[in-house]
Design a protein around this motif. Sequence first.
Motif, PDB file in Angstrom:
ATOM      1  N   ALA A 194       0.836  -1.208   0.000  1.00 39.37           N
ATOM      2  CA  ALA A 194       0.000   0.000   0.000  1.00 39.37           C
ATOM      3  C   ALA A 194       0.868   1.254   0.000  1.00 39.37           C
ATOM      4  CB  ALA A 194      -0.941  -0.009   1.213  1.00 39.37           C
ATOM      5  N   ASP A 195       2.124   1.123   0.463  1.00 36.27           N
ATOM      6  CA  ASP A 195       3.040   2.268   0.496  1.00 36.27           C
ATOM      7  C   ASP A 195       3.810   2.448  -0.809  1.00 36.27           C
ATOM      8  OD1 ASP A 195       2.266   2.522   3.135  1.00 36.27           O
ATOM      9  OD2 ASP A 195       4.050   1.527   3.951  1.00 36.27           O
ATOM     10  N   TYR A 196       3.575   1.585  -1.812  1.00 35.58           N
ATOM     11  CA  TYR A 196       4.312   1.624  -3.068  1.00 35.58           C
ATOM     12  C   TYR A 196       3.342   1.828  -4.222  1.00 35.58           C
ATOM     13  CZ  TYR A 196       8.338  -0.346  -0.573  1.00 35.58           C
ATOM     14  OH  TYR A 196       9.378  -0.552   0.289  1.00 35.58           O
ATOM     15  N   ASP A 197       3.548   2.877  -4.991  1.00 35.77           N
ATOM     16  CA  ASP A 197       2.712   3.127  -6.163  1.00 35.77           C
ATOM     17  C   ASP A 197       3.073   2.169  -7.285  1.00 35.77           C
ATOM     18  OD1 ASP A 197       1.336   5.216  -5.023  1.00 35.77           O
ATOM     19  OD2 ASP A 197       2.751   6.752  -5.736  1.00 35.77           O
ATOM     20  N   GLY A 198       2.059   1.550  -7.893  1.00 33.84           N
ATOM     21  CA  GLY A 198       2.266   0.684  -9.047  1.00 33.84           C
ATOM     22  C   GLY A 198       2.723  -0.734  -8.690  1.00 33.84           C
ATOM     23  N   TYR A 199       2.799  -1.068  -7.414  1.00 29.21           N
ATOM     24  CA  TYR A 199       3.194  -2.413  -6.970  1.00 29.21           C
ATOM     25  C   TYR A 199       1.940  -3.187  -6.599  1.00 29.21           C
ATOM     26  CZ  TYR A 199       8.161  -1.132  -6.541  1.00 29.21           C
ATOM     27  OH  TYR A 199       9.457  -0.760  -6.790  1.00 29.21           O
ATOM     28  N   GLU A 200       1.915  -4.459  -6.991  1.00 32.71           N
ATOM     29  CA  GLU A 200       0.758  -5.270  -6.614  1.00 32.71           C
ATOM     30  C   GLU A 200       1.167  -6.720  -6.333  1.00 32.71           C
ATOM     31  OE1 GLU A 200      -1.857  -6.769 -10.055  1.00 32.71           O
ATOM     32  OE2 GLU A 200      -1.047  -4.849 -10.806  1.00 32.71           O
ATOM     33  N   TRP A 201       0.368  -7.341  -5.508  1.00 32.65           N
ATOM     34  CA  TRP A 201       0.572  -8.762  -5.169  1.00 32.65           C
ATOM     35  C   TRP A 201       0.320  -9.586  -6.421  1.00 32.65           C
ATOM     36  CZ3 TRP A 201       2.500 -11.955  -1.624  1.00 32.65           C
ATOM     37  CH2 TRP A 201       2.107 -13.297  -1.611  1.00 32.65           C
ATOM     38  N   ALA A 202       1.262 -10.487  -6.737  1.00 30.60           N
ATOM     39  CA  ALA A 202       1.139 -11.265  -7.967  1.00 30.60           C
ATOM     40  C   ALA A 202       0.972 -12.753  -7.685  1.00 30.60           C
ATOM     41  CB  ALA A 202       2.372 -11.039  -8.839  1.00 30.60           C
ATOM     42  N   GLY A 203       1.011 -13.116  -6.445  1.00 25.61           N
ATOM     43  CA  GLY A 203       0.771 -14.521  -6.136  1.00 25.61           C
ATOM     44  C   GLY A 203       1.851 -15.137  -5.268  1.00 25.61           C
ATOM     45  N   GLU A 204       1.614 -16.394  -5.032  1.00 17.89           N
ATOM     46  CA  GLU A 204       2.443 -17.163  -4.113  1.00 17.89           C
ATOM     47  C   GLU A 204       3.794 -17.540  -4.737  1.00 17.89           C
ATOM     48  OE1 GLU A 204       2.166 -21.660  -2.288  1.00 17.89           O
ATOM     49  OE2 GLU A 204       0.304 -20.588  -2.669  1.00 17.89           O
ATOM     50  N   TYR A 205       4.822 -17.552  -3.879  1.00 16.20           N
ATOM     51  CA  TYR A 205       6.147 -18.026  -4.257  1.00 16.20           C
ATOM     52  C   TYR A 205       6.612 -18.942  -3.126  1.00 16.20           C
ATOM     53  CZ  TYR A 205      10.947 -17.984  -6.000  1.00 16.20           C
ATOM     54  OH  TYR A 205      12.174 -18.346  -6.508  1.00 16.20           O
ATOM     55  N   ASP A 206       7.098 -20.115  -3.476  1.00 13.06           N
ATOM     56  CA  ASP A 206       7.502 -21.088  -2.461  1.00 13.06           C
ATOM     57  C   ASP A 206       8.821 -20.656  -1.828  1.00 13.06           C
ATOM     58  OD1 ASP A 206       7.661 -23.349  -0.879  1.00 13.06           O
ATOM     59  OD2 ASP A 206       8.535 -24.592  -2.466  1.00 13.06           O
ATOM     60  N   CYS A 207       8.731 -20.097  -0.618  1.00 11.87           N
ATOM     61  CA  CYS A 207       9.917 -19.617   0.081  1.00 11.87           C
ATOM     62  C   CYS A 207       9.624 -19.504   1.576  1.00 11.87           C
ATOM     63  CB  CYS A 207      10.356 -18.263  -0.480  1.00 11.87           C
ATOM     64  SG  CYS A 207       9.137 -16.950  -0.302  1.00 11.87           S
TER      65      CYS A 207
END
Length: 194
Positions: free
Chosen positions: A139-152
Amino acid sequence: MTLETVVEDIREEARARAEEIRGEGEAEAESLVEAAEADAEETLEAAERRAERNVEQERERELSSAKLEAKQMRLEARRDVLESVRDSVEEAIVDLEGEDREELTRALLDDAATEFEDADGVLVHGRADDQALVEEILADYDGYEWAGEYDCLGGVVVESDESRLRVNNTFDSVVEDVWEDELKEISTRLFDEQ
């Protein structure tokens, strides 16, 4: 001189000669037996020396093999201990919660964001259990969005379609870097190697 005397002289001479030949034969036989016994003794001693050499060589081979096996066992035990330590570190990282997890995730995202300053759309992947946390930070970053799960274990993988750039700032990658850089020091501390 009578015929009988001549015959007796010949017999006497023949007996003497036979006795002489028998004596020479016995002496030669004794000499041959002594030579054969000496050869046999020498052959026996040589065989004993070879046997002793073979026993010593076999002992050295066995000792060397045992030392190598012991060294391999020590190395395997150390490898097991190091794997156990690394597993414990990874478990501790997975168990991080609250402010600590948020602070580390934010720091990894901030670091990755420096690579995407001019990007319009940035996709961020993370651990499934961290989705809410990552979305809150995004929410603090313009133009950034959650793209899904990564196994880590946690952290983020950030990418942009525009620049075809992908930055892996997961906890896994940090642990791997630290582990490689500090493995010798970790090993020294664990196994008291000076």
